[in-house]
Write a protein that holds these residues in place. Structure first.
Motif, short mmCIF file in Angstrom:
data_model
loop_
_atom_site.label_atom_id
_atom_site.label_comp_id
_atom_site.label_asym_id
_atom_site.label_seq_id
_atom_site.Cartn_x
_atom_site.Cartn_y
_atom_site.Cartn_z
N ASN A 41 0.50 -1.30 -0.28
CA ASN A 41 0.07 0.12 0.31
C ASN A 41 1.11 1.49 -0.26
N THR A 42 2.57 1.05 0.52
CA THR A 42 2.49 2.24 0.62
C THR A 42 3.52 2.74 -0.97
N ARG A 43 4.04 2.07 -1.49
CA ARG A 43 4.30 1.52 -2.87
C ARG A 43 3.62 2.00 -3.01
N VAL A 44 2.44 1.42 -3.43
CA VAL A 44 1.10 2.46 -4.18
C VAL A 44 0.71 4.27 -4.18
N ARG A 45 1.11 3.52 -2.91
CA ARG A 45 0.67 5.81 -2.51
C ARG A 45 2.35 6.45 -3.11
N GLU A 46 2.88 6.07 -3.41
CA GLU A 46 4.72 6.59 -3.72
C GLU A 46 4.34 6.53 -5.83
N LEU A 47 4.27 5.41 -5.61
CA LEU A 47 4.14 5.12 -7.37
C LEU A 47 3.17 6.34 -8.17
N THR A 48 1.85 6.15 -6.96
CA THR A 48 0.31 6.99 -7.32
C THR A 48 0.72 9.11 -6.93
N THR A 49 1.79 9.34 -6.20
CA THR A 49 2.04 10.36 -5.76
C THR A 49 3.53 11.42 -7.00
N GLU A 50 4.41 9.42 -7.70
CA GLU A 50 5.26 10.33 -8.59
C GLU A 50 4.23 9.91 -10.62
N ASN A 51 3.50 9.45 -10.42
CA ASN A 51 2.39 8.76 -11.50
C ASN A 51 1.75 10.42 -11.70
N ARG A 52 1.91 11.12 -10.83
CA ARG A 52 0.43 12.56 -10.37
C ARG A 52 2.12 13.93 -11.30
N ARG A 53 2.87 13.40 -10.50
CA ARG A 53 3.62 14.28 -10.66
C ARG A 53 4.53 14.57 -11.72
#
Length: 130
Positions: A99-111
């Protein structure tokens, strides 16, 4: 008059019984650890005891049936040894990490999407307006 050896015979029988139980229990532990099939014939052979004796030992009989039933409920074709099975705590920890990794990837994807929008916007504007 003959000496009464019944105490020695009783003690020897008790030792034999305890040794037999110990072998059967150890065989059960080994089979559970290995993750293979647990059946009366397999336990009897591994412990070097008779199947009929196993049936007379209520606790050992119940454990064999429990392990056998547990193995039948496993849907995968290969069983894992007990030492390699996941615990609830380890599964929860892996879920938290995922779940932490998914949140990190979501943030990176948005950026990255924002950077792409800006880059495409700069390409669309005429050179004179830049």
């Amino acid at each position: 008059m003959h000496a009464d050896n019944s105490d020695h015979l009783i003690a020897a029988a008790k030792r034999r019984h305890e040794d037999t139980r110990a072998r059967a229990i150890e065989a059960l532990r080994d089979l559970d650890r290995e993750g293979g099939s647990v059946t009366f014939p397999i336990v009897a052979q591994k412990a070097d005891v008779s199947r009929s004796w196993l049936y007379t030992q209520d606790d050992i009989c119940a454990e064999i049936q429990r392990l056998r039933d547990d193995r039948q409920h496993i849907t995968t074709s290969t069983s894992l040894p007990a030492s390699q099975r996941s615990t609830d705590a380890s599964i929860l920890r892996r879920l938290e990490i995922a779940n932490t990794r998914v949140r990190e990837l979501t943030t990176e994807n948005r950026r990255l999407r924002q950077q792409l929008e800006h880059a495409l916007g700069r390409l669309r504007t005429p050179i004179t307006e830049r």
